[in-house]
Design an enzyme around this catalytic site. Structure first.
Site, PDB file in Angstrom:
ATOM      1  N   HIS A   1       0.841  -1.208   0.000  1.00 20.82           N
ATOM      2  CA  HIS A   1       0.000   0.000   0.000  1.00 20.82           C
ATOM      3  C   HIS A   1       0.876   1.258   0.000  1.00 20.82           C
ATOM      4  O   HIS A   1       0.739   2.142   0.860  1.00 20.82           O
ATOM      5  CB  HIS A   1      -0.942   0.005   1.197  1.00 20.82           C
ATOM      6  CG  HIS A   1      -2.072  -0.975   1.073  1.00 20.82           C
ATOM      7  ND1 HIS A   1      -3.160  -0.753   0.259  1.00 20.82           N
ATOM      8  CD2 HIS A   1      -2.256  -2.186   1.645  1.00 20.82           C
ATOM      9  CE1 HIS A   1      -3.983  -1.785   0.343  1.00 20.82           C
ATOM     10  NE2 HIS A   1      -3.456  -2.672   1.169  1.00 20.82           N
TER      11      HIS A   1
ATOM     12  N   TRP B   1      -0.718  -4.904   8.297  1.00 21.99           N
ATOM     13  CA  TRP B   1       0.089  -4.210   7.277  1.00 21.99           C
ATOM     14  C   TRP B   1       1.493  -3.903   7.830  1.00 21.99           C
ATOM     15  O   TRP B   1       2.090  -2.865   7.533  1.00 21.99           O
ATOM     16  CB  TRP B   1      -0.582  -2.918   6.811  1.00 21.99           C
ATOM     17  CG  TRP B   1      -1.915  -3.155   6.171  1.00 21.99           C
ATOM     18  CD1 TRP B   1      -2.156  -3.791   4.993  1.00 21.99           C
ATOM     19  CD2 TRP B   1      -3.202  -2.776   6.671  1.00 21.99           C
ATOM     20  NE1 TRP B   1      -3.501  -3.828   4.733  1.00 21.99           N
ATOM     21  CE2 TRP B   1      -4.166  -3.211   5.741  1.00 21.99           C
ATOM     22  CE3 TRP B   1      -3.635  -2.099   7.807  1.00 21.99           C
ATOM     23  CZ2 TRP B   1      -5.534  -3.005   5.920  1.00 21.99           C
ATOM     24  CZ3 TRP B   1      -4.996  -1.892   7.987  1.00 21.99           C
ATOM     25  CH2 TRP B   1      -5.919  -2.336   7.052  1.00 21.99           C
TER      26      TRP B   1
END
Length: 412
Positions: A171, A223
């Site tokens: 991301h 993440w």
């Protein structure tokens, strides 16, 4: 007498040595104290607002910068304040309309994927649903597709999770992508070349996005492998809001109370040039926070306005229409407008205090979304005016299986 003089000199030397020693000790204690403060991110405000060599800030007063933030969007044109000098060739919306997207030459679409905005679905549309003479090759049982230019074996026209993978980090945000994408493609393709980059992204209502991320984290997402690359370095020591391997089972109040939770105003942070605000240094401090927020929001607005395309999760048909008219590419299947019932139900279960707290934590994203909605509407109206076949093209977005004549509620 000579002995007395020598004794006096010795006493002076002893006093001087003691004085110098005292100064050294005070200096060492001062250094230690300042180091302690810096370790806790309390003494780095000047560094946080040092400018990236890629940008310059015009000499405007705080009030004029505030006025800039409140200005209505002007289609595709950068607002005053921050001037981009990114070394890669980035194509803005108007340029994309004028010059088009050439899949056979050196043009690359770069998808900036913000968590929980519907980007996974949109990313799949990009690799599976575009009507191309040479579609992306998506082998079964493999997550990624090969989106090669026609008549090439390794030149990618799409830089995204489902084509090249996370080559600039999980991301990757605007700061990471603009610094990384050209080198990553050079390495992937085995040769160095200049390309034209068409940056695209998808935004979402900040309350819905935030609660969606909360639920995702509650189920175990972290993440942790994200790079957080900024200003030429990787920030690997960012504190976690949880102990152990993840934050499974976290309650909303605990999720909100972590001051360095990157879910807060995530969309603004991911679209801004973080080097303008010192990257992640002092991220969770309150010193000069208003000025830091001002810089990040202004930068995010400008970068969004300078992108070739962006869509809104809540405006699927309009987003699809703008993409197709901007890139002169069509999707085989229409974008589905997700049912908001689940999100509405989740919000309905929150207390008034919790809803207000979520709004406060995402106030920058709220202003960014208002800016985006106006800009999206401006782009839509511009394309609509220039489209001689608007009615049939729009009908294909909203009712793909109906003819224009059969639709009695056509909205123009």
């Amino acid at each position: 007498m000579p002995g007395c003089v020598a004794l006096e000199n010795m006493k002076r030397w002893v006093k001087m040595i003691r004085f110098i020693g005292g100064l050294c000790l005070v200096t060492l204690l001062g250094i230690a104290y300042v180091s302690y403060l810096c370790h806790n991110s309390l003494c780095l405000a000047p560094e946080r607002f040092s400018l990236s060599p890629r940008y310059s800030v015009s000499s405007t007063s705080s009030s004029s910068r505030s006025d800039i933030l409140s200005l209505p969007a002007s289609t595709g044109k950068l607002m005053g304040g921050l001037t981009s000098t990114v070394n890669i060739e980035s194509v803005a919306f108007e340029e994309a309309l004028d010059m088009g997207f050439d899949i056979t030459d050196r043009d690359v679409i770069v998808f900036l994927h913000v968590q929980k905005t519907g980007g996974t679905t949109f990313g799949r549309h990009l690799v599976r649903d575009l009507n191309l003479e040479n579609p992306c090759n998506c082998p079964r049982k493999r997550k990624r597709c090969d989106c090669f230019r026609p008549n090439t074996i390794n030149e990618q026209w799409l830089f995204s999770r489902y084509s090249t993978g996370w080559k600039c980090g999980l991301h990757a945000d605007w700061t990471e992508l603009t610094d990384c994408v050209e080198g990553a493609l050079d390495e992937y393709e085995g040769s160095s070349r200049k390309r034209r980059y068409f940056f695209i992204t998808v935004l979402r209502d900040p309350i819905h996005r935030y609660l969606s991320e909360f639920r995702h984290v509650q189920r175990g997402a972290t993440w942790k492998s994200a790079r957080h690359w900024c200003g030429g370095q990787e920030f690997t020591s960012l504190p976690h809001c949880y102990k152990g391997s993840n934050w499974t089972g976290v309650e909303l109040d605990e999720f909100m109370n972590c001051s360095y939770n990157l879910a807060h105003n995530r969309q603004t942070r991911m679209l801004a040039d973080l080097t303008l605000a010192g990257c992640y240094t002092g991220y969770n401090t309150t010193a000069d926070q208003l000025e830091r927020d001002r810089i990040l929001l202004q930068s995010a607005k400008q970068n969004l306005a300078s992108m070739a395309y962006f869509g809104l999760t809540e405006e699927q048909a309009m987003s699809q229409y703008i993409f197709e008219r901007t890139f002169h590419l069509e999707f085989a299947n229409p974008f589905d407008q997700a049912n908001a019932t689940l999100s509405a139900q989740a919000i309905a279960e929150l207390t008034t205090v919790q809803i207000e707290r979520v709004r406060q934590l995402n106030s920058l994203d709220k202003e960014l979304l208002e800016f985006a909605r106006q800009l999206l509407q401006e782009r839509f109206q511009l394309l609509k005016r220039e489209d001689p076949h608007f009615r049939q093209n729009w009908l294909r977005m909203i009712h793909p299986h109906k003819s224009e004549r059969s639709d009695g509620n056509f909205l123009v």
